[in-house]
Design a protein around this motif. Structure first.
Motif, PDB file in Angstrom:
ATOM      1  N   HIS A 113       0.814  -1.214   0.000  1.00 56.79           N
ATOM      2  CA  HIS A 113       0.000   0.000   0.000  1.00 56.79           C
ATOM      3  C   HIS A 113       0.848   1.264   0.000  1.00 56.79           C
ATOM      4  O   HIS A 113       0.335   2.366  -0.246  1.00 56.79           O
ATOM      5  CB  HIS A 113      -0.952   0.008   1.208  1.00 56.79           C
ATOM      6  CG  HIS A 113      -0.246   0.045   2.532  1.00 56.79           C
ATOM      7  ND1 HIS A 113       0.618  -0.946   2.939  1.00 56.79           N
ATOM      8  CD2 HIS A 113      -0.284   0.950   3.546  1.00 56.79           C
ATOM      9  CE1 HIS A 113       1.090  -0.650   4.133  1.00 56.79           C
ATOM     10  NE2 HIS A 113       0.564   0.485   4.529  1.00 56.79           N
ATOM     11  N   ILE A 114       2.177   1.141   0.242  1.00 51.61           N
ATOM     12  CA  ILE A 114       3.014   2.340   0.333  1.00 51.61           C
ATOM     13  C   ILE A 114       4.205   2.343  -0.628  1.00 51.61           C
ATOM     14  O   ILE A 114       4.906   3.354  -0.714  1.00 51.61           O
ATOM     15  CB  ILE A 114       3.535   2.568   1.766  1.00 51.61           C
ATOM     16  CG1 ILE A 114       4.404   1.384   2.231  1.00 51.61           C
ATOM     17  CG2 ILE A 114       2.397   2.801   2.722  1.00 51.61           C
ATOM     18  CD1 ILE A 114       5.078   1.616   3.580  1.00 51.61           C
ATOM     19  N   SER A 115       4.459   1.257  -1.346  1.00 47.10           N
ATOM     20  CA  SER A 115       5.653   1.245  -2.195  1.00 47.10           C
ATOM     21  C   SER A 115       5.551   0.234  -3.316  1.00 47.10           C
ATOM     22  O   SER A 115       4.724  -0.684  -3.303  1.00 47.10           O
ATOM     23  CB  SER A 115       6.897   0.940  -1.351  1.00 47.10           C
ATOM     24  OG  SER A 115       6.809  -0.365  -0.802  1.00 47.10           O
ATOM     25  N   TYR A 116       6.431   0.429  -4.325  1.00 49.30           N
ATOM     26  CA  TYR A 116       6.688  -0.541  -5.375  1.00 49.30           C
ATOM     27  C   TYR A 116       8.100  -1.071  -5.179  1.00 49.30           C
ATOM     28  O   TYR A 116       9.002  -0.319  -4.817  1.00 49.30           O
ATOM     29  CB  TYR A 116       6.594   0.098  -6.769  1.00 49.30           C
ATOM     30  CG  TYR A 116       5.240   0.644  -7.140  1.00 49.30           C
ATOM     31  CD1 TYR A 116       4.193  -0.212  -7.464  1.00 49.30           C
ATOM     32  CD2 TYR A 116       5.022   2.024  -7.195  1.00 49.30           C
ATOM     33  CE1 TYR A 116       2.950   0.300  -7.823  1.00 49.30           C
ATOM     34  CE2 TYR A 116       3.785   2.536  -7.553  1.00 49.30           C
ATOM     35  CZ  TYR A 116       2.749   1.666  -7.859  1.00 49.30           C
ATOM     36  OH  TYR A 116       1.525   2.169  -8.199  1.00 49.30           O
ATOM     37  N   VAL A 117       8.294  -2.345  -5.457  1.00 49.23           N
ATOM     38  CA  VAL A 117       9.635  -2.919  -5.419  1.00 49.23           C
ATOM     39  C   VAL A 117       9.869  -3.669  -6.727  1.00 49.23           C
ATOM     40  O   VAL A 117       9.133  -4.604  -7.069  1.00 49.23           O
ATOM     41  CB  VAL A 117       9.823  -3.878  -4.224  1.00 49.23           C
ATOM     42  CG1 VAL A 117      11.239  -4.455  -4.245  1.00 49.23           C
ATOM     43  CG2 VAL A 117       9.549  -3.171  -2.908  1.00 49.23           C
ATOM     44  N   ALA A 118      10.897  -3.237  -7.463  1.00 47.85           N
ATOM     45  CA  ALA A 118      11.251  -3.872  -8.733  1.00 47.85           C
ATOM     46  C   ALA A 118      12.425  -4.817  -8.498  1.00 47.85           C
ATOM     47  O   ALA A 118      13.488  -4.398  -8.035  1.00 47.85           O
ATOM     48  CB  ALA A 118      11.609  -2.817  -9.770  1.00 47.85           C
ATOM     49  N   LEU A 119      12.220  -6.090  -8.821  1.00 42.99           N
ATOM     50  CA  LEU A 119      13.270  -7.099  -8.673  1.00 42.99           C
ATOM     51  C   LEU A 119      13.882  -7.363 -10.043  1.00 42.99           C
ATOM     52  O   LEU A 119      13.175  -7.749 -10.985  1.00 42.99           O
ATOM     53  CB  LEU A 119      12.681  -8.395  -8.102  1.00 42.99           C
ATOM     54  CG  LEU A 119      11.902  -8.274  -6.788  1.00 42.99           C
ATOM     55  CD1 LEU A 119      11.356  -9.635  -6.354  1.00 42.99           C
ATOM     56  CD2 LEU A 119      12.788  -7.688  -5.693  1.00 42.99           C
ATOM     57  N   THR A 120      15.199  -7.137 -10.155  1.00 47.01           N
ATOM     58  CA  THR A 120      15.847  -7.244 -11.466  1.00 47.01           C
ATOM     59  C   THR A 120      16.807  -8.430 -11.572  1.00 47.01           C
ATOM     60  O   THR A 120      17.428  -8.624 -12.610  1.00 47.01           O
ATOM     61  CB  THR A 120      16.635  -5.953 -11.762  1.00 47.01           C
ATOM     62  OG1 THR A 120      17.746  -5.849 -10.856  1.00 47.01           O
ATOM     63  CG2 THR A 120      15.747  -4.731 -11.629  1.00 47.01           C
ATOM     64  N   LYS A 153       5.362   5.281  -2.734  1.00 43.29           N
ATOM     65  CA  LYS A 153       4.195   5.884  -3.375  1.00 43.29           C
ATOM     66  C   LYS A 153       3.899   7.249  -2.741  1.00 43.29           C
ATOM     67  O   LYS A 153       4.111   7.438  -1.539  1.00 43.29           O
ATOM     68  CB  LYS A 153       2.974   4.976  -3.208  1.00 43.29           C
ATOM     69  CG  LYS A 153       3.073   3.647  -3.945  1.00 43.29           C
ATOM     70  CD  LYS A 153       1.814   2.810  -3.724  1.00 43.29           C
ATOM     71  CE  LYS A 153       1.883   1.487  -4.479  1.00 43.29           C
ATOM     72  NZ  LYS A 153       0.680   0.648  -4.257  1.00 43.29           N
ATOM     73  N   PRO A 154       3.402   8.204  -3.527  1.00 40.29           N
ATOM     74  CA  PRO A 154       3.093   9.551  -2.995  1.00 40.29           C
ATOM     75  C   PRO A 154       1.771   9.547  -2.224  1.00 40.29           C
ATOM     76  O   PRO A 154       0.767  10.113  -2.660  1.00 40.29           O
ATOM     77  CB  PRO A 154       3.013  10.406  -4.264  1.00 40.29           C
ATOM     78  CG  PRO A 154       2.562   9.451  -5.316  1.00 40.29           C
ATOM     79  CD  PRO A 154       3.190   8.126  -4.986  1.00 40.29           C
ATOM     80  N   VAL A 155       1.779   8.899  -1.061  1.00 43.64           N
ATOM     81  CA  VAL A 155       0.556   8.745  -0.275  1.00 43.64           C
ATOM     82  C   VAL A 155       0.706   9.434   1.080  1.00 43.64           C
ATOM     83  O   VAL A 155       1.817   9.664   1.568  1.00 43.64           O
ATOM     84  CB  VAL A 155       0.220   7.252  -0.062  1.00 43.64           C
ATOM     85  CG1 VAL A 155      -0.153   6.594  -1.378  1.00 43.64           C
ATOM     86  CG2 VAL A 155       1.392   6.511   0.590  1.00 43.64           C
ATOM     87  N   ASN A 156      -0.414   9.730   1.694  1.00 42.09           N
ATOM     88  CA  ASN A 156      -0.439  10.314   3.040  1.00 42.09           C
ATOM     89  C   ASN A 156      -1.565   9.644   3.817  1.00 42.09           C
ATOM     90  O   ASN A 156      -2.742   9.872   3.546  1.00 42.09           O
ATOM     91  CB  ASN A 156      -0.657  11.820   2.978  1.00 42.09           C
ATOM     92  CG  ASN A 156      -0.587  12.476   4.366  1.00 42.09           C
ATOM     93  OD1 ASN A 156      -0.596  11.786   5.384  1.00 42.09           O
ATOM     94  ND2 ASN A 156      -0.516  13.790   4.396  1.00 42.09           N
ATOM     95  N   PHE A 157      -1.190   8.778   4.769  1.00 41.95           N
ATOM     96  CA  PHE A 157      -2.174   8.086   5.592  1.00 41.95           C
ATOM     97  C   PHE A 157      -2.284   8.696   6.986  1.00 41.95           C
ATOM     98  O   PHE A 157      -2.868   8.103   7.885  1.00 41.95           O
ATOM     99  CB  PHE A 157      -1.818   6.602   5.715  1.00 41.95           C
ATOM    100  CG  PHE A 157      -1.947   5.833   4.432  1.00 41.95           C
ATOM    101  CD1 PHE A 157      -3.166   5.748   3.775  1.00 41.95           C
ATOM    102  CD2 PHE A 157      -0.853   5.190   3.875  1.00 41.95           C
ATOM    103  CE1 PHE A 157      -3.291   5.041   2.597  1.00 41.95           C
ATOM    104  CE2 PHE A 157      -0.967   4.475   2.694  1.00 41.95           C
ATOM    105  CZ  PHE A 157      -2.189   4.397   2.045  1.00 41.95           C
TER     106      PHE A 157
END
Length: 526
Positions: free
Chosen positions: A25-32, A41-45
């Protein structure tokens, strides 16, 4: 645009041929393959604010700094994502539009959650993990600013925030009755047990912890254990009672249907840390952590990239967390609702798993576990792990010595009952007269007596006993002993009301039904 680029292998360099993109809910993780790249992510909870580029840069840098405490070789750098001629580049020379945390990638199969699914996590692994964590806490000298987060007001702020943020999920991921039941029990805990927070502070149990300590944030490769992805975005989630940290992992093991590794973790933590008062708050924090996980899963339902089938899985996972939170809340409520101590009589033949069950019950109900195998060897003045494979009814197992062992067990149990403490007696209880000894003792101290009989198919018992002989154990149980016990065990009578647990049944539903049934019996006669 960024989401699409993170799925593009060329974005990460000419040597990258494929990318697996994960998200929370707060980030993306790219596995290469060699490196992993994490984008916030540009979120504010409210409790987390990544809404501006400057804030995301700051928390990327904090993530690297803080995670180097427990896995210094994994976290490498913070890199910019730049934009030039309408093209995004990683660490380019255009205008900076985003930041990523660069990490060494490790195989996804090395994540502890995945290893648990494959039954590759043993008590030895838990021992090693526990030693790392206890050293991590003990090396700290928390400042007064850190310690203040153990105050009732700070803990209550986190709890109240949880309830407020979960209200929109009522009857979506958490039934209304469950939500309000947990909230009511937490409110009572704050009212009736508020002194425990100051007690924990005085004992120096507030640390700069990991903050998100569950099996999904632990990678195990051979003897190396990497504990990663700690909380960087909010000090009040990281500065907390160690019970909240260690309780998170114990809760996670319960959730993943490893309740006996969960209780083993707590037993070993107490043994290594000497934190004897953790039980004052353990179930409270386990309930809190399960509620947090349910809430976080609910947040994911708002993501437009999640397909309907995944949303259904998320809802079911969240509901399971809230149900577990309610179970722990009912447990901690016993501390201020029950009037009498409880004697749990855990019986069963050798190899049926009674000691494992007894340990779980002792942790859940913070009772003293008394094991006849240990007491027998204490009386003889020998090390509890010294094997004594005597013939039936000889040596340490002579009928007079067996009688003496049960008498001593009752003496030890009486000491705890006099103080109003729960007791878990872990013994074969092969003869009815030994069970009657426990009944008499319970009546004497006005204690509730609950009997549990552990059973198991012969094939499973035989395998367990064969495995036990290969390692270190306080028990001298062997296959021939089990076969003899089967012929001489005096069955529970109709007056001896007991719960039966087949320890070979390993489903989450079966186990939790038993634990709920046991808890309901405690409540019925509390």
């Amino acid at each position: 645009m960024l989401f699409d680029q993170l799925k593009n292998p060329r974005f990460f360099g000419p040597d990258v041929t494929s990318v697996q993109l994960l998200q929370t809910h707060i980030s993306y993780v790219a596995l290469t393959g060699t490196y992993a790249y994490k984008v916030k992510k540009p979120v504010n909870f409210g409790f987390l604010d990544f809404s501006t580029l400057d804030k995301r840069k700051h928390f990327c840098e904090e993530e690297v700094r803080l995670n180097k405490r427990l896995c210094p070789e994994m976290y490498l750098d913070v890199l910019p994502i730049t934009k030039k001629d309408n093209t995004l580049e990683l660490d380019g020379n255009g205008t900076i539009v985003e930041y990523v945390v660069k990490m060494k990638e490790f195989p996804q199969e090395s994540i502890m959650t995945n290893l648990l699914m494959q039954r590759k996590i043993s008590e030895k692994t838990i021992d090693h993990l526990c030693a790392i964590l206890v050293d991590f806490y003990n090396l700290q000298k928390p400042s007064e600013d850190v310690k203040k987060y153990g105050e009732l007001s700070s803990v209550k702020q986190n709890i109240d925030e949880n309830f407020d943020q979960t209200r929109p999920m009522i009857d979506v991921t958490v039934p209304k009755e469950t939500f309000w039941s947990i909230k009511d029990m937490v409110t009572k805990f704050f009212e009736l047990r508020k002194q425990v927070f100051g007690q924990r502070m005085k004992q120096g149990r507030i640390y700069e912890c990991h903050g998100d300590l569950h099996s999904g944030n632990i990678a195990i490769m051979g003897d190396a254990i990497n504990i990663f992805d700690c909380i960087e975005f909010n000090d009040r989630f990281r500065f907390c009672d160690v019970a909240s940290d260690i309780g998170f992992l114990a809760m996670d093991l319960d959730y993943l249907d490893y309740p006996y590794l969960s209780s083993y973790l707590i037993e070993k933590y107490i043994e290594k840390s000497k934190d004897l008062t953790i039980y004052l708050v353990l179930n409270f924090y386990k309930s809190y952590r399960a509620f947090v996980r349910g809430k976080v899963y609910g947040f994911q339902l708002n993501d437009p990239h999640i397909d309907p089938a995944t949303k259904n899985d998320i809802q079911n996972a969240a509901k399971k967390y809230f149900e577990l939170s309610a179970y722990y809340a009912r447990l901690f409520s016993l501390d201020f609702e029950k009037q009498r101590p409880v004697v749990f009589l855990v019986a069963g033949l050798s190899g049926t798993g009674k000691s494992t069950i007894a340990r779980k019950i002792a942790v859940d109900y913070h009772g003293t576990q008394i094991n006849t195998d240990v007491v027998r060897k204490q009386i003889a003045g020998i090390d509890q792990y010294e094997p004594h494979h005597d013939q039936i009814n000889t040596g340490l197992y002579d009928p007079k010595k067996v009688e003496q062992t049960y008498e001593r067990v009752m003496q030890y149990a009486s000491v705890s009952l006099k103080k109003g403490e729960n007791v878990v007696i872990d013994a074969t209880f092969q003869k009815k007269k030994y069970r009657e000894m426990a009944c008499h003792m319970a009546r004497k101290y006005n204690a509730l007596l609950l009997m549990i009989q552990c059973i198991c198919p012969d094939t499973v018992v035989k395998k367990r006993l064969e495995d036990r002989l290969k390692g270190k154990s306080v028990s001298d149980g062997r296959w021939e002993i089990y076969l003899s016990q089967k012929t001489t065990f005096e069955p529970f009578s109709s007056e001896e009301i007991c719960l039966t647990l087949d320890t070979s049944e390993e489903s989450y539903t079966y186990r939790m039904n038993f634990f709920h049934q046991l808890l309901s019996q405690v409540y019925q006669v509390k």
